[in-house]
Design a protein around this motif. Sequence first.
Motif, short mmCIF file in Angstrom:
data_model
loop_
_atom_site.label_atom_id
_atom_site.label_comp_id
_atom_site.label_asym_id
_atom_site.label_seq_id
_atom_site.Cartn_x
_atom_site.Cartn_y
_atom_site.Cartn_z
N GLN B 34 0.72 -2.96 -1.91
CA GLN B 34 0.58 -1.58 -2.16
C GLN B 34 0.33 -0.73 -0.51
OE1 GLN B 34 -2.69 -0.56 -4.71
NE2 GLN B 34 -2.19 -2.37 -6.17
N TYR B 36 -0.84 2.93 0.76
CA TYR B 36 -1.97 4.17 0.64
C TYR B 36 -1.94 5.12 1.87
CZ TYR B 36 -4.26 1.57 -3.22
OH TYR B 36 -4.69 0.46 -4.45
N GLN B 38 -4.43 7.93 3.68
CA GLN B 38 -5.78 8.23 3.94
C GLN B 38 -5.79 9.29 4.89
OE1 GLN B 38 -8.64 5.20 5.18
NE2 GLN B 38 -10.29 6.18 4.13
N ARG B 42 -11.87 10.95 3.83
CA ARG B 42 -11.22 10.92 2.35
C ARG B 42 -11.10 9.46 2.32
NH1 ARG B 42 -10.64 15.95 0.44
NH2 ARG B 42 -11.37 14.83 -1.59
N GLY B 43 -11.03 9.19 0.96
CA GLY B 43 -10.78 7.66 0.31
C GLY B 43 -9.41 7.91 0.23
N PRO B 44 -8.77 6.48 0.56
CA PRO B 44 -7.33 6.31 0.27
C PRO B 44 -6.67 6.82 -0.98
CG PRO B 44 -8.42 4.18 1.05
CD PRO B 44 -9.39 5.13 0.67
N PHE B 46 -3.48 6.23 -3.42
CA PHE B 46 -2.46 4.99 -4.12
C PHE B 46 -1.06 5.98 -3.76
CE2 PHE B 46 -0.11 1.90 -5.73
CZ PHE B 46 0.57 2.44 -6.79
N LEU B 49 3.45 0.40 -5.23
CA LEU B 49 3.25 -0.68 -5.48
C LEU B 49 4.73 -1.34 -5.47
CD1 LEU B 49 0.80 -2.52 -7.69
CD2 LEU B 49 3.23 -2.63 -7.97
N LEU B 89 -1.96 3.14 4.93
CA LEU B 89 -2.80 1.56 4.79
C LEU B 89 -1.88 0.71 4.06
CD1 LEU B 89 -6.34 2.91 4.04
CD2 LEU B 89 -5.69 1.74 6.32
N TYR B 98 -4.88 -8.94 -10.50
CA TYR B 98 -5.10 -7.59 -9.91
C TYR B 98 -6.55 -7.54 -9.63
CZ TYR B 98 -0.36 -6.95 -10.97
OH TYR B 98 1.30 -6.74 -11.06
N LYS B 100 -8.92 -8.18 -5.94
CA LYS B 100 -9.29 -7.30 -4.89
C LYS B 100 -7.92 -7.13 -3.90
CE LYS B 100 -10.75 -11.26 -1.92
NZ LYS B 100 -10.70 -12.35 -2.69
N LEU B 101 -7.76 -6.17 -3.23
CA LEU B 101 -6.99 -5.79 -2.55
C LEU B 101 -7.39 -6.22 -0.84
CD1 LEU B 101 -5.43 -2.47 -3.68
CD2 LEU B 101 -4.29 -4.50 -3.86
N ILE B 102 -6.66 -6.69 -0.14
CA ILE B 102 -6.88 -7.05 1.39
C ILE B 102 -6.45 -5.83 1.99
CG2 ILE B 102 -7.03 -8.24 3.43
CD1 ILE B 102 -7.05 -10.87 1.27
N PHE B 103 -6.76 -4.97 2.75
CA PHE B 103 -6.08 -3.97 3.64
C PHE B 103 -6.08 -4.25 5.03
CE2 PHE B 103 -6.36 -0.22 0.71
CZ PHE B 103 -6.94 -0.70 -0.24
N GLY B 104 -4.91 -3.79 5.33
CA GLY B 104 -4.70 -3.59 6.98
C GLY B 104 -5.49 -2.43 7.43
#
Lengths: 114, 113
Positions: B34, B36, B38, B42-44, B46, B49, B89, B98, B100-104
């Motif tokens: 995915q 995102y 940001q 603020r929050g990311p 979406f 996907l 991100l 679906y 948890k997501l792992i973010f860069g």
Amino acid sequence: DTGVSQDPRHKITKRGQNVTFRCDPISEHNRLYWYRQTLGQGPEFLTYFQNEAQLEKSRLLSDRFSAERPKGSFSTLEIQRTEQGDSAMYLCASSLAEANYGYTFGSGTRLTVV
Amino acid sequence: SQKIEQNSEALNIQEGKTATLTCNYTNYSPAYLQWYRQDPGRGPVFLLLIRENEKEKRKERLKVTFDTTLKQSLFHITASQPADSATYLCALGDSGGYNKLIFGAGTRLAVHP
């Protein structure tokens, strides 16, 4: 429904104090996630709920951290005996279980431990 | 250990050009990926996907590609505008329903008029 709400937006606390954050997800979302983000980094997974069940908790998460989601609605994240290293943005997100949907994040709670 | 790499340096481009952001990963076989956006404080949010069996996904001025052999995703914004300036991100998800997501760490994009 106005999205994911987090309260408070900002929290300053002294080292050693306990803090609690609240997250109200989108009502029809059954999945709820907590992430932590520090400056210049991406969100780091903390824990995940499906309805009221806490299904996964990060191994990096200290025992000082606890989260609940009573009745599968809002969630709280508590940090006991805060440390300066806990200073971060705490993000809550919710999602549907089905495919094609990303997370909807709240605006976060910025915690500063002094 | 699992690792996601996004350009740590900011990407500066001129308005109207195409912005291309890169996401590389190692020691991971994501079922989907995915992207995102940001904004500061603020929050990311979406954006898109793409699944492991999809090569490309488009949404308005956005295009995402996913190469599981190269372990890389490219994110393109065509006809970029100053309003596109933000941190983008990349996030990888597992096949376990679906979870948890792992973010860069994200790449900051600055679009100049």
